[in-house]
Motif scaffolding. Structure first.
Motif, PDB file in Angstrom:
ATOM      1  N   PHE A  22      14.372  12.775  24.556  1.00 51.51           N
ATOM      2  CA  PHE A  22      14.902  11.652  25.670  1.00 51.51           C
ATOM      3  C   PHE A  22      14.923  10.300  25.042  1.00 51.51           C
ATOM      4  O   PHE A  22      14.093   9.922  24.610  1.00 51.51           O
ATOM      5  N   VAL A  71      11.020   9.685  24.359  1.00 53.26           N
ATOM      6  CA  VAL A  71      10.047  10.652  24.356  1.00 53.26           C
ATOM      7  C   VAL A  71      10.104  11.515  23.361  1.00 53.26           C
ATOM      8  O   VAL A  71      11.481  12.082  22.996  1.00 53.26           O
ATOM      9  N   ARG A  73       8.752  14.879  21.255  1.00 58.34           N
ATOM     10  CA  ARG A  73       8.010  16.104  21.540  1.00 58.34           C
ATOM     11  C   ARG A  73       7.467  16.641  20.060  1.00 58.34           C
ATOM     12  O   ARG A  73       8.386  16.921  19.038  1.00 58.34           O
ATOM     13  N   LEU A 109      10.728  17.533  28.901  1.00 60.70           N
ATOM     14  CA  LEU A 109      10.534  16.115  29.061  1.00 60.70           C
ATOM     15  C   LEU A 109       9.462  15.955  30.439  1.00 60.70           C
ATOM     16  O   LEU A 109      10.015  16.458  31.544  1.00 60.70           O
ATOM     17  N   HIS A 141       3.266  15.333  23.463  1.00 60.44           N
ATOM     18  CA  HIS A 141       4.424  14.497  23.549  1.00 60.44           C
ATOM     19  C   HIS A 141       3.668  12.974  23.181  1.00 60.44           C
ATOM     20  O   HIS A 141       2.692  12.640  23.506  1.00 60.44           O
ATOM     21  N   ARG A 143       5.340   8.897  24.298  1.00 62.92           N
ATOM     22  CA  ARG A 143       6.481   8.070  24.731  1.00 62.92           C
ATOM     23  C   ARG A 143       6.312   6.706  24.343  1.00 62.92           C
ATOM     24  O   ARG A 143       5.385   6.178  24.555  1.00 62.92           O
TER      25      ARG A 143
END
Length: 324
Positions: A22, A71, A73, A109, A141, A143
């Motif tokens: 994202f 974001v 992963r 997400l 994850h 961010r």
């Protein structure tokens, strides 16, 4: 010149399954480029429908309150020891500040559960920003926040994989990156990184392996790897895929049990012969099953004679206690 996190694994590699899932905005440059394994480039006269083409992730100029973020992963969850926020080639369009959060989640997400690893920090244009992290938690994850907008060429995420071997009762590749194996030092890697030796799959070309410069003096080249867990190695594979006029003539393997990576040096006294010098062939997988018993070990040194390229190294064995 090597950066401060060179001995750790790059967790953001797409070949490990890592994805950018994202971004609030990637109008000028696609979010996926922020984890591209290739170094960022600048092409002076390249434009697309959105404007100047930039090799990285770039959002449009923000005209409302707030800031942008993306974001990531991780394909293989890991402990993070450092970041490199790379703004190479971004000069009048880099974000003045950035921060990084992490979380553990099964979701692509996640909305909740984020923890700040890197507080809001100043950035410079066209520069690497190496940020050391003190954390012993496994994260899934990452961010990246940029304030308020702009472009980041690459985000490198350095750390280690800690696999769960509690249910493993048979052979496992103790060097595989997905299990936590790492290359920690070598004599030379002029043409290809030592970190290519334990990635998944066979090499895609000659650049996807470990290759040294042509040796013009005495001696031979070598690489030292740390196993994911202490174990007794019973089978090895040395793959010279794509190396034809530049594969090593011979290779040998030695193993040792060391308290830390820092002790597993080329000059250390604890190395034991695992496989004597053995002939290699070009562009071929070599399987070695008659290895010398060394008991549980933590590190392996592969020596190649005199120089050349190896695509992959696999070390199969059973997880065991190195204090035995």
């Amino acid at each position: 010149m090597k950066h401060p996190f060179y001995h750790w694994v790059q967790l953001e590699q797409p070949r490990l399954g890592t994805r950018v899932v994202f971004a609030t905005d990637d109008f000028f440059a696609a979010k996926e480029r922020v984890i591209d394994p290739a170094p960022p480039v600048f092409i002076d006269d390249k434009y697309d429908d959105h404007g100047k083409w930039m090799d990285g992730w770039e959002s449009r100029r923000k005209r409302i309150p707030g800031h942008d973020y993306c974001v990531i992963r991780l394909g293989v969850p890991g402990v993070i020891h450092g970041f490199d926020i790379d703004t190479s080639h971004f000069t009048g369009n880099y974000p003045p500040q950035a921060s990084i959060e992490v979380c553990q989640s099964e979701l692509d997400l996640p909305e909740d559960g984020w923890t700040e690893l890197l507080p809001r920090s100043d950035l410079r244009g066209d520069a690497h920003h190496y940020c050391e992290i003190e954390s012993d938690t496994i994260w899934t994850h990452v961010r990246l926040h940029i304030y308020p907008d702009g472009g980041v060429a690459r985000l490198r995420i350095y750390g280690e994989v800690r696999a769960d071997f509690s249910d493993v009762d048979g052979y496992v590749d103790l060097l595989a990156i997905e299990n936590g194996g790492r290359a920690i030092s070598c004599s030379d890697e002029h043409y290809g990184s030592m970190h290519n030796l334990n990635v998944p799959g066979r090499g895609i070309n000659m650049g996807d392996g470990w290759e040294t410069a042509r040796r013009r003096g005495p001696g031979n080249d070598w690489v030292i790897v740390a196993l994911a867990q202490p174990g007794e190695i019973e089978r090895a594979e040395i793959d010279t895929a794509h190396f034809k006029g530049n594969y090593p003539d011979r290779a040998s393997l030695e193993a040792g049990s060391f308290e830390s990576d820092a002790e597993a040096t080329h000059e250390a006294d604890g190395w034991q012969t695992l496989m004597p010098e053995s002939k290699l062939k070009m562009d071929q997988q070599h399987y070695f099953e008659e290895l010398t018993s060394t008991g549980p070990v933590t590190h392996v040194r592969m020596s190649i004679y005199p120089d050349g390229g190896v695509s992959r190294l696999r070390l199969f064995g059973k997880v065991g206690d190195n204090s035995a």
